[in-house]
Design an enzyme around this catalytic site. Sequence first.
Site, mmCIF file in Angstrom:
data_model
loop_
_atom_site.group_PDB
_atom_site.id
_atom_site.type_symbol
_atom_site.label_atom_id
_atom_site.label_comp_id
_atom_site.label_asym_id
_atom_site.label_seq_id
_atom_site.Cartn_x
_atom_site.Cartn_y
_atom_site.Cartn_z
ATOM 1 N N LYS A 50 43.663 -37.913 -72.318
ATOM 2 C CA LYS A 50 43.851 -39.266 -72.862
ATOM 3 C C LYS A 50 44.672 -39.311 -74.147
ATOM 4 O O LYS A 50 44.422 -40.155 -75.008
ATOM 5 C CB LYS A 50 42.478 -39.932 -73.057
ATOM 6 C CG LYS A 50 41.773 -40.195 -71.727
ATOM 7 C CD LYS A 50 40.629 -41.140 -71.905
ATOM 8 C CE LYS A 50 40.385 -41.977 -70.676
ATOM 9 N NZ LYS A 50 39.318 -42.934 -70.798
ATOM 10 N N SER A 104 46.631 -34.253 -70.787
ATOM 11 C CA SER A 104 46.701 -35.354 -69.834
ATOM 12 C C SER A 104 47.097 -36.644 -70.551
ATOM 13 O O SER A 104 46.641 -36.938 -71.654
ATOM 14 C CB SER A 104 45.367 -35.440 -69.093
ATOM 15 O OG SER A 104 44.924 -36.743 -68.999
ATOM 16 N N ASP A 108 32.202 -37.936 -70.368
ATOM 17 C CA ASP A 108 33.327 -38.852 -70.127
ATOM 18 C C ASP A 108 34.636 -38.325 -70.714
ATOM 19 O O ASP A 108 35.497 -39.115 -71.110
ATOM 20 C CB ASP A 108 33.027 -40.254 -70.689
ATOM 21 C CG ASP A 108 31.676 -40.757 -70.244
ATOM 22 O OD1 ASP A 108 31.388 -40.654 -69.048
ATOM 23 O OD2 ASP A 108 30.895 -41.231 -71.102
ATOM 24 N N GLU A 109 34.796 -37.029 -70.778
ATOM 25 C CA GLU A 109 36.023 -36.447 -71.343
ATOM 26 C C GLU A 109 37.165 -36.438 -70.336
ATOM 27 O O GLU A 109 38.307 -36.148 -70.704
ATOM 28 C CB GLU A 109 35.776 -34.996 -71.817
ATOM 29 C CG GLU A 109 34.757 -34.834 -72.930
ATOM 30 C CD GLU A 109 33.358 -34.613 -72.377
ATOM 31 O OE1 GLU A 109 33.157 -34.775 -71.153
ATOM 32 O OE2 GLU A 109 32.456 -34.275 -73.165
ATOM 33 N N GLN A 127 28.126 -34.566 -67.824
ATOM 34 C CA GLN A 127 27.840 -34.959 -69.208
ATOM 35 C C GLN A 127 28.672 -34.096 -70.176
ATOM 36 O O GLN A 127 29.721 -33.622 -69.787
ATOM 37 C CB GLN A 127 26.338 -34.873 -69.536
ATOM 38 C CG GLN A 127 25.485 -35.916 -68.832
ATOM 39 C CD GLN A 127 25.114 -35.534 -67.414
ATOM 40 O OE1 GLN A 127 24.667 -34.437 -67.168
ATOM 41 N NE2 GLN A 127 25.290 -36.445 -66.489
ATOM 42 N N LYS A 161 36.578 -34.813 -67.135
ATOM 43 C CA LYS A 161 36.387 -33.556 -66.386
ATOM 44 C C LYS A 161 36.798 -33.722 -64.929
ATOM 45 O O LYS A 161 37.412 -32.837 -64.347
ATOM 46 C CB LYS A 161 34.910 -33.123 -66.425
ATOM 47 C CG LYS A 161 34.415 -32.751 -67.796
ATOM 48 C CD LYS A 161 32.936 -32.403 -67.772
ATOM 49 C CE LYS A 161 32.024 -33.574 -67.516
ATOM 50 N NZ LYS A 161 31.997 -34.616 -68.531
ATOM 51 N N THR A 167 29.022 -45.147 -64.774
ATOM 52 C CA THR A 167 27.714 -45.303 -64.127
ATOM 53 C C THR A 167 27.059 -46.619 -64.491
ATOM 54 O O THR A 167 26.481 -47.288 -63.642
ATOM 55 C CB THR A 167 26.801 -44.110 -64.521
ATOM 56 O OG1 THR A 167 27.464 -42.913 -64.135
ATOM 57 C CG2 THR A 167 25.450 -44.186 -63.841
ATOM 58 N N ASP A 195 47.592 -40.316 -74.382
ATOM 59 C CA ASP A 195 48.344 -41.580 -74.347
ATOM 60 C C ASP A 195 47.603 -42.734 -75.014
ATOM 61 O O ASP A 195 48.229 -43.689 -75.474
ATOM 62 C CB ASP A 195 48.653 -41.959 -72.892
ATOM 63 C CG ASP A 195 47.382 -42.048 -72.056
ATOM 64 O OD1 ASP A 195 46.671 -41.039 -71.979
ATOM 65 O OD2 ASP A 195 47.094 -43.134 -71.523
ATOM 66 N N GLY A 248 29.348 -39.731 -63.955
ATOM 67 C CA GLY A 248 30.262 -40.557 -63.175
ATOM 68 C C GLY A 248 31.638 -39.988 -63.365
ATOM 69 O O GLY A 248 32.081 -39.831 -64.491
ATOM 70 N N HIS A 249 32.284 -39.579 -62.272
ATOM 71 C CA HIS A 249 33.642 -39.106 -62.456
ATOM 72 C C HIS A 249 34.588 -39.958 -61.626
ATOM 73 O O HIS A 249 34.296 -40.335 -60.501
ATOM 74 C CB HIS A 249 33.817 -37.618 -62.183
ATOM 75 C CG HIS A 249 32.839 -37.033 -61.226
ATOM 76 N ND1 HIS A 249 31.679 -36.451 -61.634
ATOM 77 C CD2 HIS A 249 32.855 -36.955 -59.889
ATOM 78 C CE1 HIS A 249 31.015 -36.037 -60.577
ATOM 79 N NE2 HIS A 249 31.700 -36.337 -59.505
ATOM 80 N N THR A 250 35.700 -40.265 -62.248
ATOM 81 C CA THR A 250 36.692 -41.102 -61.586
ATOM 82 C C THR A 250 37.866 -40.227 -61.199
ATOM 83 O O THR A 250 38.401 -39.503 -62.026
ATOM 84 C CB THR A 250 37.176 -42.197 -62.567
ATOM 85 O OG1 THR A 250 36.018 -42.869 -63.050
ATOM 86 C CG2 THR A 250 38.089 -43.197 -61.891
HETATM 87 P P1 IMP Z 1 20.080 -39.846 -69.046
HETATM 88 O O1 IMP Z 1 20.938 -38.677 -68.723
HETATM 89 O O2 IMP Z 1 20.226 -40.983 -68.076
HETATM 90 O O3 IMP Z 1 18.663 -39.477 -69.293
HETATM 91 O O4 IMP Z 1 20.620 -40.458 -70.448
HETATM 92 C C1 IMP Z 1 20.493 -39.749 -71.669
HETATM 93 C C2 IMP Z 1 21.730 -39.939 -72.529
HETATM 94 O O5 IMP Z 1 22.828 -39.270 -71.939
HETATM 95 C C3 IMP Z 1 22.170 -41.389 -72.688
HETATM 96 O O6 IMP Z 1 22.719 -41.568 -73.986
HETATM 97 C C4 IMP Z 1 23.262 -41.543 -71.662
HETATM 98 O O7 IMP Z 1 24.167 -42.583 -71.983
HETATM 99 C C5 IMP Z 1 23.910 -40.186 -71.756
HETATM 100 N N1 IMP Z 1 24.592 -39.801 -70.516
HETATM 101 C C6 IMP Z 1 24.048 -39.371 -69.378
HETATM 102 N N2 IMP Z 1 24.992 -39.083 -68.470
HETATM 103 C C7 IMP Z 1 26.167 -39.298 -69.068
HETATM 104 C C8 IMP Z 1 27.526 -39.129 -68.646
HETATM 105 O O8 IMP Z 1 27.831 -38.696 -67.531
HETATM 106 N N3 IMP Z 1 28.468 -39.477 -69.553
HETATM 107 C C9 IMP Z 1 28.161 -39.906 -70.813
HETATM 108 N N4 IMP Z 1 26.917 -40.070 -71.245
HETATM 109 C C10 IMP Z 1 25.921 -39.764 -70.381
#
Ligand code: IMP
Length: 421
Positions: A328, A410, A12-13, A221, A15, A297, A330, A39-41
């Site tokens: 971020k 950014s 969630d940086e 991630q 990317k 997500t 700001d 999840g990317h926005t």
């Molecule tokens: P999993 O990837 O669903 O198995 O979750 C394992 C860990 O990774 C959990 O703590 C999730 O919240 C975290 N996680 C998985 N995908 C993301 C992401 O895209 N952003 C932030 N945390 C993530």
Amino acid sequence: MFTIITGAQFGDEGKGKIVDMLASQYDIVARFQGGDNAGHTVVAEGKTYKLHLIPSGVLFDARLLIGPGTVMNPKILMDEISMLADNGVEVTPTKLGIDAKTSIIMPYHIALDSLRESKRSVKIGTTSRGIGFAYVDKVGRDEVQMADLADKSRLLRKIEEIAPHKEAAIEELGGDPGIARSGLDEYLEIGKKLKPYITDVSKEINLALKQGKNVLAEGAQGTHLDIIHGTQKFVTSSSTVAGSACASLGVGPKKVERVIGVIKAYITRVGEGPLPTEQKNEVGEHLREKGGEFGTTTGRPRRCGWFDLPLAGKSVNLNGYTCMALTKLDVLTGLDILKLCTGYELEGKQLDYPPELSDDVARCKPVYIDLPGWHEDITEAGSFPDIPENARLYVELLEELMGVHIAYVSVGPGRKQTFMK
Ligand code: IMP
């Protein structure tokens, strides 16, 4: 040119935003690991696109590739393709390629993920998308691949072999064993639609590089969620560091020219696991509310804290960043004092690098230096000199202490709210 972008923290940086910004310079944007846990926005022309599987470069002319190291839920992919079509973005087989060997997330993976998590005494806080169990099957050589989805007899043969084991596992965890054979007709229908998208990702990328084209590998991630080097067991199930892009996309390491680390001006984490600088107070609230820190997500509120230099330094090592994008900035506006974690204290010892074991990281007490904040709105800033002196000092200090050039800053979610430093 082959460029790799990874997240330098816990995901969630931002990317997606940086990939979107750079995508116009690339001929190919490829996803190399993870699945729809990501999840990317992307915010473009007043529209917000929330994507999980399709690479963030979708709004440009680049060819998009989903590599064989990813795990893919075909239903989520179809939803994204139709959401984009509704917004006038056609994702045809010319636009998107999916590797024949991409692992498919089956309904039983999703069931097992939730069932197993519900039984864990110490939870991981997974996204419940079946990610870990799809990777278990890849390593256990029981995976269903993209090519199987497009070939009914192959898929049914595989399921015949796999299903009894899944039934037993689901039953043992108290679930409905019927899930092991569920959803096949729907998956086969999707398989027919996705067949024209199947490609050999490694072959395509290597050919493109030979032709002098530019390829961007987009990580999902973040570094400290890496399955090998992260804060186990509170990690995801794939390798999130830059080296993984080469292995997973089938590109030799000598081809890599740039490795860009995306890092927030503070830190967040979603799910369980150590976060030494976490602020469970009004500072944490400020960062969460101003930064919109809720999972793309799962919608879960993200845990928020001050910038953690020891973790950032480890990311620099693990990825070999050639430059960083600081996002971020700001969100820090309005805080009188900014705390910067420059080290930890553990059992009376001062550390400037995180200990290896998660339990030890969890026991670390952050050591902070205080820096003056700023109150001026910086969301319209178009260049580095436009931001207040205290903001510039903050960025320059991070750059100096991380030892890596911050190339991009950014200051808001929009496309125009990023400048080169
Ligand atoms: P999993 O990837 O669903 O198995 O979750 C394992 C860990 O990774 C959990 O703590 C999730 O919240 C975290 N996680 C998985 N995908 C993301 C992401 O895209 N952003 C932030 N945390 C993530």
